[in-house]
Design a protein around this motif. Structure first.
Motif, short mmCIF file in Angstrom:
data_model
loop_
_atom_site.label_atom_id
_atom_site.label_comp_id
_atom_site.label_asym_id
_atom_site.label_seq_id
_atom_site.Cartn_x
_atom_site.Cartn_y
_atom_site.Cartn_z
N LEU A 22 0.83 -1.20 0.00
CA LEU A 22 0.00 0.00 0.00
C LEU A 22 0.87 1.25 0.00
CD1 LEU A 22 -2.05 -2.19 1.03
CD2 LEU A 22 -3.13 -0.34 2.33
N PHE A 23 0.56 2.14 -0.96
CA PHE A 23 1.23 3.44 -1.02
C PHE A 23 0.17 4.52 -0.87
CE2 PHE A 23 4.30 0.69 -2.85
CZ PHE A 23 5.55 1.30 -2.73
N SER A 24 0.41 5.47 0.01
CA SER A 24 -0.52 6.60 0.14
C SER A 24 -0.27 7.57 -1.02
CB SER A 24 -0.35 7.30 1.48
OG SER A 24 0.97 7.80 1.62
N ILE A 25 -1.34 8.24 -1.44
CA ILE A 25 -1.27 9.21 -2.55
C ILE A 25 -1.49 10.58 -1.95
CG2 ILE A 25 -2.18 9.85 -4.80
CD1 ILE A 25 -3.35 7.00 -4.98
N VAL A 26 -0.46 11.40 -1.95
CA VAL A 26 -0.50 12.71 -1.31
C VAL A 26 -0.48 13.79 -2.38
CG1 VAL A 26 0.64 14.25 0.35
CG2 VAL A 26 0.73 11.77 0.69
N GLY A 27 -1.32 14.81 -2.22
CA GLY A 27 -1.25 15.95 -3.14
C GLY A 27 -2.45 16.11 -4.02
N ILE A 28 -3.40 15.16 -4.02
CA ILE A 28 -4.65 15.33 -4.78
C ILE A 28 -5.81 15.18 -3.80
CG2 ILE A 28 -3.73 14.66 -7.02
CD1 ILE A 28 -4.84 11.90 -6.64
N GLN A 29 -6.75 16.10 -3.88
CA GLN A 29 -7.86 16.14 -2.94
C GLN A 29 -9.01 15.26 -3.41
OE1 GLN A 29 -7.48 17.75 -0.02
NE2 GLN A 29 -5.40 18.17 -0.80
N ARG A 30 -9.52 14.45 -2.50
CA ARG A 30 -10.59 13.51 -2.86
C ARG A 30 -11.83 14.23 -3.36
NH1 ARG A 30 -11.34 8.19 -2.12
NH2 ARG A 30 -13.47 7.42 -2.17
N ASP A 31 -12.09 15.44 -2.83
CA ASP A 31 -13.27 16.17 -3.26
C ASP A 31 -12.98 17.13 -4.42
OD1 ASP A 31 -11.71 17.90 -1.85
OD2 ASP A 31 -13.30 18.64 -0.53
N GLY A 32 -11.79 17.05 -4.99
CA GLY A 32 -11.44 17.91 -6.12
C GLY A 32 -12.04 17.40 -7.42
N PRO A 33 -12.25 18.29 -8.41
CA PRO A 33 -12.89 17.90 -9.67
C PRO A 33 -12.09 16.90 -10.50
CG PRO A 33 -12.04 20.14 -9.82
CD PRO A 33 -11.92 19.73 -8.39
N GLU A 34 -10.76 16.87 -10.32
CA GLU A 34 -9.94 15.98 -11.14
C GLU A 34 -9.48 14.73 -10.37
OE1 GLU A 34 -9.26 16.08 -14.25
OE2 GLU A 34 -10.04 18.05 -14.77
N ILE A 42 -2.83 7.84 -12.89
CA ILE A 42 -1.76 7.20 -12.14
C ILE A 42 -1.71 5.71 -12.44
CG2 ILE A 42 -0.98 6.57 -9.81
CD1 ILE A 42 -2.06 9.28 -8.84
N ILE A 43 -2.87 5.05 -12.39
CA ILE A 43 -2.93 3.61 -12.65
C ILE A 43 -2.42 3.30 -14.05
CG2 ILE A 43 -4.49 1.65 -12.95
CD1 ILE A 43 -6.27 2.89 -10.78
N LYS A 44 -2.90 4.05 -15.04
CA LYS A 44 -2.52 3.79 -16.43
C LYS A 44 -1.03 4.02 -16.65
CE LYS A 44 -3.77 5.01 -21.19
NZ LYS A 44 -4.67 5.84 -22.04
N GLN A 45 -0.53 5.14 -16.14
CA GLN A 45 0.87 5.49 -16.35
C GLN A 45 1.81 4.49 -15.69
OE1 GLN A 45 1.83 9.62 -15.61
NE2 GLN A 45 3.96 9.16 -15.13
N HIS A 77 7.23 10.89 -7.29
CA HIS A 77 6.32 11.97 -7.71
C HIS A 77 5.79 11.67 -9.11
CE1 HIS A 77 7.76 14.31 -4.29
NE2 HIS A 77 8.99 14.02 -4.68
N ILE A 78 4.53 12.06 -9.34
CA ILE A 78 3.90 11.92 -10.65
C ILE A 78 3.19 13.23 -10.98
CG2 ILE A 78 2.18 10.70 -12.03
CD1 ILE A 78 2.63 8.24 -10.41
N THR A 79 3.47 13.80 -12.15
CA THR A 79 2.82 15.04 -12.58
C THR A 79 1.46 14.71 -13.19
OG1 THR A 79 4.97 16.04 -13.04
CG2 THR A 79 3.03 17.08 -14.02
N LEU A 80 0.42 15.41 -12.71
CA LEU A 80 -0.95 15.14 -13.14
C LEU A 80 -1.60 16.44 -13.61
CD1 LEU A 80 -1.84 12.90 -10.08
CD2 LEU A 80 -1.42 12.08 -12.40
N VAL A 81 -2.88 16.36 -13.91
CA VAL A 81 -3.62 17.55 -14.33
C VAL A 81 -3.87 18.43 -13.11
CG1 VAL A 81 -5.78 18.41 -15.29
CG2 VAL A 81 -4.72 16.34 -16.24
N GLY A 82 -3.21 19.56 -13.07
CA GLY A 82 -3.40 20.52 -11.99
C GLY A 82 -2.87 20.07 -10.65
N ALA A 83 -1.98 19.08 -10.62
CA ALA A 83 -1.49 18.59 -9.33
C ALA A 83 -0.20 17.82 -9.53
CB ALA A 83 -2.53 17.70 -8.66
N MET A 84 0.52 17.67 -8.43
CA MET A 84 1.69 16.80 -8.37
C MET A 84 1.43 15.80 -7.25
SD MET A 84 4.91 16.02 -9.24
CE MET A 84 5.73 17.46 -9.94
N ALA A 85 1.34 14.51 -7.60
CA ALA A 85 1.07 13.48 -6.61
C ALA A 85 2.37 12.93 -6.06
CB ALA A 85 0.24 12.36 -7.22
N THR A 86 2.40 12.73 -4.75
CA THR A 86 3.53 12.11 -4.07
C THR A 86 3.11 10.73 -3.57
OG1 THR A 86 4.38 14.26 -3.36
CG2 THR A 86 5.20 12.32 -2.19
#
Length: 787
Positions: A22-34, A42-45, A77-86
């Protein structure tokens, strides 16, 4: 006869287990539009980069990334739409067994099984895979058809087995591919005309599909690729990357041959020798359409071919120390049947299936009567209001030739179907197609100029256009522009037809020194059907003239269909059995997932506007979501219902049910009626009956909206129904979907796979959601030099 499905049990799962970290995903909000879109990215990449069955799992409301044990760590780190996930390793893990009852882990188990089952198929030298997630195809063509080769293939996906445990669903696929490659001497003009087309790139023993994006300036033998710190030719790169001895197709490449460009994931372009690229022919394209019937597979062929694939290719699957096998025995399921619903036509005439004779004859007669009753004096259309203002917009070349006869024939067809409209007598507007090209820019400008000059008033308009884009399944910019812009700029509700059939249907005859256009005898039957289709779909339905409605109530008081395509969302409200219909579209920044507030706004508006017209205050609200309902959409619909209840538009004890309707699947589930084999013969196989359905669980079912007795080529494709939210019993959800699929307004005599709640969204989005270039209309210089 019994019902069987193309699902095959995986045996040996009691020996299989695995562990995920299990890896935690930090930097993207669960209630955010994206949020959900980014999770899928993330899964696809990572699945692509790590070649691993990576997925996610929710624990106590938090979404974790799951990486199978034995694989390297993912990037930090992974660069996403409007966010950087850690990504942070939690040090925790989940033990996955495949013989335990743990429904919440089924998505993880299915993801792992899907990956494991495909491994031996990836390594099979006799198969090729167009791209990840696509069906597999044999490298040996099944048949030669003119200049094309027909390749047989199959799609496969892991799924729960209806008798418990897990299985795989296997279905047939066929693909038409040019027998000859583009060739070493293909020109830039030729490639430019093929941009966007798919090719099979036969890179030695590895075959896959690419999308043409252009022609490389450099030949195959010229330095063009950075490799080990220096530029090398494409030819050298292929030799270095290929196992030795290299395949003859690479060994015999010409150094002076052309190279095409194609895109992969991301902006980077890659090159391929044109000698190794073979065009894929779509069955909607000019040449592919000739052999379209060869790609249609009847159930009596599909059934044994699927079993043969399972027997030959899935007999043994090794995963570590575990040995799995797929049993070549189709699953047997119990089915029940829905009766086709009574329908109400004009003059309060009610059509019911005959209760005598065979079920097959009763439903077949029911289909034929849906059409014949439309023009019968004692029934006719359910809606019987007169036409409002109508326009017919046509090119001058047609108006000056076949236009008069076309309009006479069309009026005759409309008035025979709908005599209560007071006559169909559209005002004709001619636009200039005699100057310049007949492309998107020139035609759109000419249409706009003609409509402006006519000083039109709000009305309905049928617009005839020249088809300028010949590519199969290409979106039609001109149709999209017409539907959107004529509505926005002129308050015209427009529908579009093309000149192709009109040109083909008439022939010129000379009489008394003049020219007379008459219908060709050879085209009479086809053209009559075409005119009926235009009359129903492009004129009557566009004008809101509904042919028939349900005579009995649904389990839902209000049904709303929702679909999204190319940043356009469509909403269709159905109430009172189809007597009340309202649909609207909304631009959306999201391609798939709609925002909470956006959904709340439109659902509130739709139901609020129609509540005064309903016989009673609605309680049971049902949403039909094309594809899947996202959590943000579910929350938005709940917000809408709460607001509507507060305003008294729905009852205070309202009940909401949201149903996902899956139109397509990588490997669709099929149902087969099978009979007892006679002597040494194979069992008799046929399509299931319209209305047959099977319950998979408390939340899932499959229903046959097409099938016997309707004669549609190929094998019936049952509709997958999944209750995503709410408590309406799955049987009631499925029965409503089936009943609404019997409102076959676009083709009254036939079967329709989708419920009208989704079909109306599809119909609206077909033209309106296609993309078009507004700047080209405004600024592009045409061939005659006009801006």
């Amino acid at each position: 006869m019994s019902i069987e499905m193309n699902c095959f049990r995986v045996e040996g799962l009691e020996t299989l287990s695995t562990r995920y970290r299990l890896f935690s995903i930090v930097g993207i909000q669960r209630d955010g539009p994206e949020f959900y879109g980014n999770i899928q990215r993330i899964i696809k990449q990572l699945s692509f980069q790590m070649r691993a069955p990576i997925t996610t799992h929710v624990v106590d409301g938090e979404t974790f990334l799951l990486i199978p044990q034995g694989y390297t760590n993912p990037p930090d780190h992974i660069t996403l739409v409007g966010a950087m996930a850690t990504l942070k390793d939690t040090g925790r893990g989940i033990e996955i067994r495949f013989d335990a009852n743990a429904p919440d882990l089924d998505p993880v188990r299915l993801r792992f099984l899907q990956f494991a089952i495909q491994n031996p198929l990836w390594e099979n030298p006799r198969l090729w895979l167009p791209s990840a997630g696509d069906p597999y195809f044999s490298k040996t063509p099944t048949k030669q058809l003119g200049s094309l080769d027909l390749f047989d293939g199959f799609a496969i996906r892991a799924a729960p087995h209806p008798e418990g445990g897990f299985g795989v669903i296997v279905d047939l696929r066929r693909k038409l591919v040019a027998r000859s490659p583009l060739g070493a001497h293909v020109t830039r003009d030729q490639v430019n005309k093929l941009k966007g087309r798919s090719c099979v790139y036969r890179m030695g023993n590895r075959w896959y599909e690419v999308s043409l994006s252009g022609l490389d300036d450099r030949k195959v033998g010229e330095p063009s690729i950075p490799y080990n710190g220096k530029p090398v030719s494409l030819l050298q790169y292929l030799h270095d990357q290929s196992p030795k001895p290299v395949a003859p197709s690479i060994a015999h490449l010409r150094p002076d041959g052309a190279a095409i460009l194609y895109r992969t994931i991301g902006p980077q372009q890659k090159a391929a020798p044109a000698e190794l690229c073979y065009l894929v022919e779509d069955t909607h394209g000019a040449e592919g359409a000739t052999y379209q019937r060869e790609t249609v597979v009847e159930p009596q062929v599909r059934y044994p071919d699927i079993i043969e694939i399972v027997t030959k290719l899935l007999g043994e699957i090794r995963i570590g120390s575990s040995r799995l096998s797929v049993k070549p025995q189709t699953a047997r399921v119990s089915t029940r049947s829905f009766e086709v619903p009574p329908l109400r036509f004009g003059h309060d005439a009610t059509l019911r299936p005959d209760d005598y004779g065979s079920r097959e004859k009763a439903v077949s007669d029911y289909g034929r009567k849906r059409l014949s009753w439309l023009s019968a004096a004692e029934s006719g259309f359910h809606v019987r209001s007169p036409f409002g203002r109508q326009y017919l917009v046509m090119p001058k070349s047609v108006a000056n030739s076949t236009g008069e006869q076309f309009l006479a024939d069309l009026k005759r067809q409309v008035e025979s179907l709908y005599p209560d409209g007071g006559g169909y007598d559209p005002e004709v507007i001619e636009y200039d197609d005699l100057t310049g090209k007949r492309d998107f820019v020139t035609q759109s400008r000419a249409i706009k100029a003609a409509i402006q000059a006519a000083h039109v008033k709000p009305a309905h308009a049928l617009v005839m256009q020249h088809r300028y884009e010949r590519r199969a399944r290409a979106s039609d910019q001109l149709s999209a522009w017409t539907v959107k812009e004529l509505g926005r700029q002129f308050q015209l509700t427009a529908s579009v037809i093309h000149t192709d059939m009109v040109k083909r249907a008439y022939e010129a005859r000379h009489k008394d020194g003049g020219t007379l256009y008459v219908m060709r005898d050879s085209e009479s039957r086809r053209y009559t059907g075409y005119l009926r289709n235009v009359a129903i779909n492009k004129i009557l339905l566009t004008n809101g003239k509904w042919p028939f409605v349900l005579d009995e109530h649904l389990h839902a008081d209000v049904v709303i269909g929702i679909d999204v395509k190319h940043n356009t969302a469509a909403f269709a409200l159905i109430a009172d059995g189809g007597r009340i219909i309202r649909f609207q579209t909304s631009p959306s920044k999201q391609k798939e997932q709609l925002l909470r507030g956006q959904v709340a706004k439109y659902v509130t508006e739709l139901i609020g506007k129609e509540t005064p017209h309903l016989k009673k205050t609605p309680k049971n609200i049902v949403i039909h979501r094309d594809g899947r309902a996202w959590p943000s959409e579910i929350d938005g619909i709940k917000d809408a219902c709460a607001a509507l209840a507060k305003d008294g538009a729905i009852t205070a004890d309202w009940a909401l049910t949201i149903v996902d309707i899956s139109k397509s699947s990588p490997a669709p589930l099929r149902l087969f009626h099978t009979g007892q084999p006679q002597a040494a013969h194979s069992p008799a196989v046929d399509n299931p009956f319209v209305g047959d359905w099977t319950r998979f669980s408390d939340t899932e079912a499959y229903v046959c909206t097409t099938g016997k007795p309707f004669r549609i080529p190929g094998t019936a494709n049952p509709l997958h129904i999944r209750r995503a939210y709410g408590s309406m019993p799955i049987e009631h959800c499925t029965e409503d979907v089936f009943a609404l699929s019997c409102l076959t307004w676009p083709r009254p005599e036939g079967a329709m796979r989708l419920p009208i709640s989704i079909k109306l969204c599809d119909r609206t989005l077909f033209d309106e959601a296609a993309e078009y270039d507004e700047d080209a209309i405004e600024f592009e210089v045409t061939a005659d030099g006009a801006p």
